[in-house]
Design a protein around this motif. Structure first.
Motif, short mmCIF file in Angstrom:
data_model
loop_
_atom_site.label_atom_id
_atom_site.label_comp_id
_atom_site.label_asym_id
_atom_site.label_seq_id
_atom_site.Cartn_x
_atom_site.Cartn_y
_atom_site.Cartn_z
N MET A 127 0.85 -1.18 0.00
CA MET A 127 0.00 0.00 0.00
C MET A 127 0.89 1.23 0.00
SD MET A 127 -3.26 0.81 2.44
CE MET A 127 -2.38 0.44 3.93
N PRO A 128 0.70 2.12 -0.95
CA PRO A 128 1.56 3.29 -1.01
C PRO A 128 1.34 4.24 0.16
CG PRO A 128 -0.20 3.47 -2.63
CD PRO A 128 -0.32 2.11 -2.01
N LEU A 129 2.40 4.89 0.56
CA LEU A 129 2.29 5.92 1.60
C LEU A 129 1.55 7.12 1.03
CD1 LEU A 129 5.95 5.74 2.93
CD2 LEU A 129 3.91 4.94 4.10
N GLY A 130 0.75 7.76 1.85
CA GLY A 130 0.07 8.99 1.45
C GLY A 130 -0.98 8.82 0.36
N ALA A 131 -1.59 7.64 0.27
CA ALA A 131 -2.59 7.39 -0.76
C ALA A 131 -3.83 8.26 -0.52
CB ALA A 131 -2.98 5.92 -0.78
N SER A 132 -4.44 8.70 -1.61
CA SER A 132 -5.66 9.50 -1.52
C SER A 132 -6.84 8.60 -1.14
CB SER A 132 -5.96 10.16 -2.86
OG SER A 132 -6.34 9.17 -3.82
N ARG A 133 -7.94 9.20 -0.78
CA ARG A 133 -9.15 8.43 -0.42
C ARG A 133 -9.60 7.56 -1.60
NH1 ARG A 133 -13.58 8.16 3.23
NH2 ARG A 133 -14.51 6.23 2.53
N ASP A 134 -9.55 8.10 -2.82
CA ASP A 134 -9.93 7.31 -4.00
C ASP A 134 -8.98 6.13 -4.20
OD1 ASP A 134 -12.11 8.92 -4.57
OD2 ASP A 134 -11.04 10.14 -6.04
N ALA A 135 -7.69 6.36 -3.99
CA ALA A 135 -6.71 5.27 -4.13
C ALA A 135 -6.94 4.20 -3.07
CB ALA A 135 -5.29 5.82 -4.05
N ILE A 136 -7.31 4.60 -1.86
CA ILE A 136 -7.60 3.65 -0.79
C ILE A 136 -8.84 2.83 -1.13
CG2 ILE A 136 -8.38 3.45 1.61
CD1 ILE A 136 -6.39 5.73 2.26
N ASP A 137 -9.89 3.49 -1.64
CA ASP A 137 -11.10 2.78 -2.05
C ASP A 137 -10.79 1.75 -3.13
OD1 ASP A 137 -12.70 4.18 -0.29
OD2 ASP A 137 -13.47 5.58 -1.80
N THR A 138 -10.00 2.13 -4.12
CA THR A 138 -9.60 1.21 -5.19
C THR A 138 -8.79 0.06 -4.62
OG1 THR A 138 -9.64 2.99 -6.81
CG2 THR A 138 -8.35 1.03 -7.38
N TYR A 139 -7.85 0.36 -3.74
CA TYR A 139 -7.01 -0.66 -3.10
C TYR A 139 -7.88 -1.67 -2.36
CZ TYR A 139 -3.73 -2.74 0.20
OH TYR A 139 -3.01 -3.63 0.95
N MET A 140 -8.84 -1.18 -1.58
CA MET A 140 -9.68 -2.08 -0.79
C MET A 140 -10.55 -2.95 -1.69
SD MET A 140 -10.63 0.15 2.59
CE MET A 140 -11.78 -1.08 3.15
N ARG A 141 -11.15 -2.38 -2.71
CA ARG A 141 -11.98 -3.18 -3.62
C ARG A 141 -11.16 -4.26 -4.32
NH1 ARG A 141 -14.58 1.55 -4.37
NH2 ARG A 141 -13.44 2.18 -6.22
N ARG A 142 -10.00 -3.86 -4.84
CA ARG A 142 -9.13 -4.81 -5.55
C ARG A 142 -8.63 -5.91 -4.61
NH1 ARG A 142 -5.09 -1.50 -6.96
NH2 ARG A 142 -3.84 -2.21 -5.23
N SER A 143 -8.21 -5.53 -3.41
CA SER A 143 -7.69 -6.51 -2.46
C SER A 143 -8.78 -7.48 -2.00
CB SER A 143 -7.09 -5.80 -1.24
OG SER A 143 -5.98 -5.02 -1.61
N ALA A 144 -9.97 -6.97 -1.74
CA ALA A 144 -11.07 -7.84 -1.31
C ALA A 144 -11.45 -8.81 -2.42
CB ALA A 144 -12.27 -7.01 -0.87
N ALA A 145 -11.54 -8.32 -3.65
CA ALA A 145 -11.92 -9.17 -4.78
C ALA A 145 -10.88 -10.27 -5.02
CB ALA A 145 -12.09 -8.33 -6.04
N ALA A 146 -9.63 -9.98 -4.75
CA ALA A 146 -8.54 -10.95 -4.96
C ALA A 146 -8.30 -11.85 -3.73
CB ALA A 146 -7.26 -10.21 -5.33
N GLY A 147 -9.08 -11.64 -2.67
CA GLY A 147 -8.85 -12.43 -1.45
C GLY A 147 -7.61 -12.00 -0.69
N ARG A 148 -7.17 -10.77 -0.92
CA ARG A 148 -5.94 -10.27 -0.29
C ARG A 148 -6.22 -9.23 0.79
NH1 ARG A 148 -1.38 -12.51 -0.87
NH2 ARG A 148 -0.25 -10.57 -1.11
N ALA A 149 -7.47 -9.20 1.28
CA ALA A 149 -7.84 -8.33 2.39
C ALA A 149 -8.48 -9.20 3.47
CB ALA A 149 -8.80 -7.24 1.94
N LEU A 150 -8.07 -9.00 4.70
CA LEU A 150 -8.59 -9.76 5.83
C LEU A 150 -9.30 -8.77 6.75
CD1 LEU A 150 -5.35 -11.84 6.30
CD2 LEU A 150 -7.43 -12.55 5.11
N VAL A 151 -10.45 -9.17 7.29
CA VAL A 151 -11.27 -8.22 8.03
C VAL A 151 -11.76 -8.77 9.36
CG1 VAL A 151 -12.09 -7.09 5.91
CG2 VAL A 151 -13.41 -8.96 6.90
N GLY A 152 -12.18 -7.85 10.19
CA GLY A 152 -12.82 -8.19 11.46
C GLY A 152 -13.44 -6.94 12.04
N ALA A 153 -14.51 -7.12 12.81
CA ALA A 153 -15.17 -6.00 13.50
C ALA A 153 -14.65 -5.98 14.92
CB ALA A 153 -16.67 -6.17 13.47
N THR A 154 -14.43 -4.78 15.42
CA THR A 154 -13.90 -4.63 16.78
C THR A 154 -14.55 -3.43 17.46
OG1 THR A 154 -11.88 -4.55 18.11
CG2 THR A 154 -11.93 -3.16 16.14
N GLY A 155 -14.44 -3.42 18.77
CA GLY A 155 -14.95 -2.31 19.56
C GLY A 155 -13.89 -1.84 20.54
#
Length: 159
Positions: A127-155
């Motif tokens: 993940m590049p340093l200083g990514a814009s909000r649009d770049a982060i959205d693209t990164y998250m969509r691409r990573s999730a679609a490729a199975g390269r994002a891991l998630v969990g809900a926390t409090g």
């Protein structure tokens, strides 16, 4: 990276997480506010650091927190956030240290202190340093679609 007595990679310490990229934001959706915490790592840049060792460190953090690929729902991984005065920190599974988050802002913190949850997303790809909000959205969509994002809900941990 060292191994634990069980043979799994030990959760990396402060030297590794200091190099991580952390981003927080609050989305307001029709279902209500959603707090996000994105954790990743830039491309290898330190002596001896490789893509493989960075991914191994990220995977050991994900395993320690109980993060999973999104299949049907986001798993609840326990109360991993600490908010004490102006400091917000993440218990990322290391036995002796926490990851201090950059100031997530008063709305993000208020959402959580009122009992709301945050969705932790850990990206395995660089993940590049200083990514814009649009770049982060693209990164998250691409990573999730490729199975390269891991998630969990926390409090927020109250004790």
């Amino acid at each position: 990276m060292t191994e634990s007595p069980t043979g799994q990679s030990a959760v990396p310490g402060p030297g590794f997480v200091a190099g991580c990229v952390v981003s927080t934001w609050l989305d307001v959706t029709p279902a209500g506010p959603v707090a996000w915490l994105l954790l990743g790592h830039p491309p290898p840049r330190r002596p001896g650091e490789t893509t493989g060792c960075v991914e191994a460190g990220l995977r050991s953090i994900a395993a320690a927190m109980g993060l999973r690929r999104v299949v049907e729902s986001v798993p609840y991984v326990g109360e991993r956030l600490l908010i004490r005065g102006p400091i917000t920190a993440l218990d990322y599974g290391h036995p002796a240290c926490l990851l201090r988050l950059p100031d997530p802002g008063p709305r993000w913190r208020a959402h959580l202190t009122r009992g709301g949850l945050a969705c932790i997303t850990l990206g395995l790809d660089s993940m590049p340093l200083g990514a814009s909000r649009d770049a982060i959205d693209t990164y998250m969509r691409r990573s999730a679609a490729a199975g390269r994002a891991l998630v969990g809900a926390t409090g927020v941990r109250t004790r």
